[in-house]
Design a protein around this motif. Structure first.
Motif: not given
Ligand SMILES: [Zn+2]
Ligand SMILES: [Zn+2]
Length: 241
Positions: A63, A67-68, A175, A219
């Motif tokens: 996605h 943070d990806h 996620d 995560h």
């Molecule tokens: Zn994330």
């Protein structure tokens, strides 16, 4: 030290923010691309597993959260890798649209952690936007090292996906299903800060139908067990609260 999770699979991230290298035939697919600051970490990790940046053929984004997507554009440029994301997250990864605010209620005790996570999500791309993207659609087998199958699991974001390798018993769950909640810090299967909680819940039904022995989340630590067991664990944990 790079953590090897399975044959031909390594976590190049920090376990709080995972992204993975998947190897087949001497070439690599990255599953997600960490944070922008992860470039050096990634190069060191690749070196440890005997690859250079040119070994990366493709980057699959679960996605388009900050943070990806961190090093996706730089990898595209420097490795000549193709970057893939689902249609519905493409406008965000390309920087044409901003992600909406995630839903969910917030208690004061966890405010700081949540505020940081929400800010990261809300403030739009803090990563170099990806200038050339290939769109993924549900059910497609992607012609990249590892040949993962895409399953669209909207809810965390509109274009969230999981990547399934049934022959290796692996599921990269992004996620959609994590094992360390970025909201509560709690360990064990959890869902994240979602753009649509009801949709995210419905997508768990997609996840639990997939076979596998190892779940690799965006995560937290790998989950050893089937996706169905992970979803059952999440539901048990919720019922206990
Ligand atoms: Zn994330
Ligand atoms: Zn996310």
């Amino acid at each position: 030290m790079v953590e090897q999770i399975a044959d031909g699979v390594w976590n190049l991230g920090s376990q709080d923010f995972n992204f993975y290298a998947l190897e087949q035939g001497g070439k690599l697919t990255l599953i997600d691309a960490g944070l922008r600051r992860d470039w050096g970490r990634m190069l060191r990790g690749l070196d440890e597993i005997g690859h250079g940046i040119e070994g990366i053929d493709a980057v699959l984004l679960t996605h388009a959260h900050v943070d990806h997507v961190g090093v996706a554009e730089r990898t595209r440029v420097e490795a000549g890798a193709r970057v893939y994301v689902h249609d519905e997250d493409e406008p965000f990864a390309a920087g044409r649209e901003r992600m909406g605010r995630p839903s969910g209620s917030f208690s004061f005790g966890l405010f700081m952690l949540k505020a940081a996570a929400v800010m990261a999500v809300r403030s739009g791309p803090r990563y170099p936007v990806v200038r050339d993207l290939t769109a993924l659609s549900d059910g497609e087998t992607i012609d990249v090292p590892g040949r993962p199958i895409v399953h669209h699991t909207p809810g965390h974001t509109p274009g969230s996906c999981v990547f399934h390798l049934p022959d290796r018993g692996l599921l990269f769950s992004g996620d959609t299903l994590v094992t360390r909640s970025m909201v509560t810090g709690r360990r064990g299967p959890a869902s994240g800060l979602n753009s649509d909680d009801d949709q995210a819940e419905a997508s768990l039904a997609v996840v639990e139908r997939l076979d596998g022995r190892t779940l690799l989340p965006g995560h937290g630590a790998p989950w050893r067990g089937s996706p169905a067991e992970a979803v059952a664990e999440l539901r048990r944990a919720r019922a206990d609260r």
